[in-house]
Write a protein that holds these residues in place. Structure first.
Motif, short mmCIF file in Angstrom:
data_model
loop_
_atom_site.label_atom_id
_atom_site.label_comp_id
_atom_site.label_asym_id
_atom_site.label_seq_id
_atom_site.Cartn_x
_atom_site.Cartn_y
_atom_site.Cartn_z
N ARG A 156 0.84 -1.20 0.00
CA ARG A 156 0.00 0.00 0.00
C ARG A 156 0.87 1.25 0.00
O ARG A 156 0.54 2.26 -0.64
CB ARG A 156 -0.92 0.00 1.22
N ALA A 161 -5.39 -7.77 1.90
CA ALA A 161 -4.42 -6.85 1.31
C ALA A 161 -4.62 -6.79 -0.21
O ALA A 161 -4.49 -5.73 -0.83
CB ALA A 161 -3.00 -7.29 1.64
N LYS A 172 -7.48 -7.16 -1.73
CA LYS A 172 -8.66 -6.31 -1.94
C LYS A 172 -8.27 -4.83 -1.89
O LYS A 172 -8.71 -4.02 -2.73
CB LYS A 172 -9.69 -6.65 -0.85
N ALA A 173 -7.42 -4.49 -0.92
CA ALA A 173 -7.00 -3.10 -0.77
C ALA A 173 -6.27 -2.63 -2.03
O ALA A 173 -6.48 -1.50 -2.50
CB ALA A 173 -6.10 -2.95 0.45
N ASP A 214 -8.81 -2.12 -4.85
CA ASP A 214 -9.54 -0.87 -4.65
C ASP A 214 -8.68 0.32 -5.07
O ASP A 214 -9.17 1.26 -5.71
CB ASP A 214 -9.94 -0.71 -3.18
#
Lengths: 234, 268, 247
Positions: C149, C176, C178-179, C182
């Protein structure tokens, strides 16, 4: 300086008594060796990093030379600096022979290859890992040097300490260019050599123990600083 | 982290620049290990400094190397002990005004067991002949120092070309040679000053002394300022003159190790 | 091919006869592609097909042996200049041994931002990716998901016109992953063109507008995502989707 039959007792007396002569010798030793290492690091780290990052003709030869110079005998380094700094030599007009400055120069010559060669290895390994990311971010090779040196700082600390070890342990170079002048250029190692030749072996060994403690102290301090920083920086 | 590095950097810089010696008035004297290691200069230089404000920095090496340092202009004055070489040094234009300053003597040191049986002989030449004859270990400085040159001279006067396993050329200073001799029970020619201040004697003892051939005079020479403009001629001359002055000679005579006088005034 | 050229002046990626040879092996041959600005492209293919290689050529990290990478709608000639308008996120993020905040500030300093502007922009980026509370933490001690991230936040701070992602979730757990997905959609909403490789077909389905299918160094298909998954044309793509051709 005190003088007894037992080296450890002598060392203890030297330390506890804070002998004025000894304090002067210790300070000069630190001054010369740390000074040489500092200068060698300022020159050698960027040099090593540059050799790691750039490909140019003669690079292999340069690396081989650098590695070979890690084994440069101190006496030879001393002799080279002596011939340069002697009044009859090319740099004679500066009047540097038999001064602490000359000793710093000679030790710098001994330490520089160690720092540069080890730094090249560290930075080259790091560059393998970082190259794509850094180039992606738009880092030029020149700009990458300080970045890689900073990121390799913990490994490089070891390289610098290796250089300090060599500087503080050698006697051949400082003896020739410093002259072992009482109160001016006498350092721990030349004092040990002197006491040995006077046959005062306990005092010589006692001084040797003090020197080792001193080197251990510097290394220990560096280790503590490095470890605490490493724990924070990951 | 950066702060730590900055602090250490400042620390190093202060260390490097900090205790820069500010003794501005000084000369560099190239002299022999025997004089320096005996402690002579620690005894007489403070007296000279008090009188003149000039410090004397002593580089202690063998006589041959001391002359070489002078030849290169890396010292301002010399105090050495090899009269022939000293005179040649002056004749060649490298130095000037050679003066006798002091003397002591060479002595023959050897193991107490004395395998060559030299303890009772009349002359050092005979002693050397016996050593060679017995093939007893002999430690030679082999470093072109004044002591080494004296030793070669004695061998040659004794008519012997020393060679073989018993004759060890060490290529080292007086102290190192004494250490080695002590280690291998060898005979060795030494100057009295070095011997008296030498502590690692083990089985070594004084076996022969007092011969005329063992006379050991020290001379002071100024490095010729015409050769090297950097030479501090004026300061060096003050030292030179002081050494042979009444005051200087008294200082030399008053230097004692274990109640024994090591150097004897010899100025004329 | 539909033209998604939404903002004039932004980079549209054009590959002309692109090929790459390493020693005697031709790893990529005759690639002709046009990836419009603002599009989301997923490059698929079995291992060794040349996906990562293609992306590195596009990003200018490698020089093509044949052909060239062109940036339509701009006068950029040099790869270095083009790269300043792009960003790349790698499979394993390379973070510098300094704080999370400093990592982003470092990237911004390379773009010539002043100290104060850097700080503000870096904090904004960290907060945008929910990393604000980790700003002072050393980047190297963050978890794998946090590190990726942070790499995305670093890319985000640079406001790239194209974002390359090389299997960015292959080492991450589902949360993670999914993050990251997104974040990719977020980038795209802000007008950034996406070019990404993945091994996760579900992910490809979720993220792609169009799919480039690579096989043994050649582009076999370049189609909208629905078409690729429902009606693959090439035999190799059919096999790949059936899971028979992954390794």
């Amino acid at each position: 300086m005190p003088s007894g039959d037992n080296a450890f007792m002598t060392a203890l007396q030297l330390i506890v008594g804070l002998d004025q002569t000894l304090v002067g010798i210790v300070l000069l030793s630190l001054q010369v060796s740390l000074g040489a290492v500092a200068i060698a690091a300022v020159l050698g780290l960027p040099l090593g990093a540059a050799i790691a990052l750039w490909r140019f003709p003669g690079r292999g030869l340069l690396i081989t030379l650098l590695n070979a110079f890690m084994g440069l005998p101190p006496v030879v380094a001393g002799l080279m600096v002596y011939l340069m700094l002697s009044r009859a030599g090319p740099l004679g007009s500066f009047g540097l022979l038999f001064t602490p400055t000359a000793m710093v120069i000679a030790q710098c010559l001994l330490v520089l290859p160690i720092i540069a060669a080890l730094c090249r290895q560290v930075v080259e390994d790091l560059w393998q890992e970082y190259e794509e990311q850094l180039r992606s971010l738009g880092t030029s090779r020149g700009r990458a040097i300080p970045t890689l040196l900073w990121d390799g700082r913990f490994s490089l600390l070891t390289a610098v300490l290796a250089g300090f070890g060599r500087a503080s342990a050698e006697v051949g170079a400082v003896l020739i260019v410093g002259g072992n002048i009482d109160g001016v250029t006498r350092v721990m190692t030349t004092a040990i050599a002197l006491e040995t030749s006077r046959g005062d072996l306990p005092l010589a060994l006692g001084l040797g123990i003090v020197l080792m403690l001193l080197v251990a102290l510097v290394n220990g301090a560096a280790y503590l600083v490095g470890e605490s920083a490493r724990r924070r920086a990951g | 982290m950066r702060r730590v590095f900055l602090v250490s950097l400042i620390l190093v810089v202060t260390l490097v620049l900090g205790p820069a010696k500010a003794s501005d008035q000084y000369i560099t004297l190239a002299s022999t290990t025997s004089t320096e290691q005996s402690g002579l200069f620690r005894h007489i230089v403070p007296t000279f400094r008090e009188a003149t404000g000039i410090d004397v920095r002593v580089v202690a090496v063998g006589t041959g190397q001391a002359l070489n340092i002078g030849r290169r202009g890396d010292a301002d004055a010399l105090l050495v002990h090899d009269r022939l070489a000293e005179e040649r040094f002056v004749d060649d234009g490298y130095g000037l005004d050679r003066r006798d300053v002091m003397y002591n003597d060479f002595i023959l040191i050897g193991p107490e067991s004395d395998p060559a049986d030299v303890a009772g002989v009349d002359s050092v030449l005979d002693a050397f002949r016996r050593i060679a004859g017995a093939g007893a270990s002999f430690a030679s400085r082999g470093d072109d120092s004044g002591t080494h040159r004296k030793e070669r001279q004695i061998w040659s006067e004794a008519g012997i070309e020393p060679a073989g396993r018993w004759y060890r050329e060490l290529g080292s200073g007086m102290g190192a040679a004494l250490n080695t001799a002590a280690g291998m029970d060898a005979y060795v020619l030494a100057d009295r000053a070095s011997w008296l201040s030498f502590r690692n004697r083990q089985e070594l003892t004084l076996l022969h002394e007092g011969d005329d051939a063992l006379f050991n005079p020290y001379g002071s020479i100024l490095v010729h300022p015409d050769r090297h403009r950097s030479v501090k001629a004026d300061l060096a001359r003050q030292w030179h003159e002081w050494l042979v002055s009444e005051e200087g000679q008294k200082a030399i005579a008053s230097f004692k190790v274990r109640d024994e006088q090591l150097f004897f005034p010899y100025a004329q | 091919m539909n033209d998604l050229h939404r903002q004039p002046g932004m980079l549209a990626l054009e590959l002309e006869g692109l090929g790459f040879r390493h020693r005697d092996q031709v790893l990529l041959r005759d690639v002709n592609l046009r990836l419009p600005s603002g599009s989301r492209t997923i490059i698929l293919g079995p291992n060794g097909a040349g996906k990562s290689l293609l992306m590195r050529l596009c990003h200018g990290l490698l020089q093509p042996t044949w052909g060239r990478v062109r940036w339509a709608g701009s006068d950029i000639q040099r790869a270095e200049a083009a790269r300043l308008r792009q960003a790349m996120v790698f499979q394993r993020p390379v973070l510098l041994r300094r704080s999370a905040l400093a990592n982003i500030e470092y990237a911004l300093s390379l773009r010539g931002l002043g100290r104060r502007a850097r700080r503000a922009r870096a904090i904004e980026a960290l907060e945008h990716f929910g990393l604000g509370h980790l700003a002072a933490r050393a980047a190297r001690v963050l978890s794998g998901g946090e590190q990726q991230r942070l790499a995305l936040a670093r890319a985000w701070a640079l406001e790239p016109e194209i974002l390359f992602l090389d299997e960015p979730t292959s080492a991450l757990d589902p949360a993670a992953t999914k993050a990251v997905e997104d974040a990719v959609m977020d980038f795209h909403r802000n007008g950034t063109q996406i070019v990404m490789t993945t091994h996760d077909l579900g992910q490809a389905h979720r993220l792609a507008e169009q799919v480039v299918f690579l096989f043994q160094g050649s582009v076999l298909e370049h189609t909208p995502v629905e078409g690729f998954f429902s009606r693959p044309v090439s035999r190799q793509a059919q096999a790949f989707l059936a899971g028979e051709l992954v390794w």
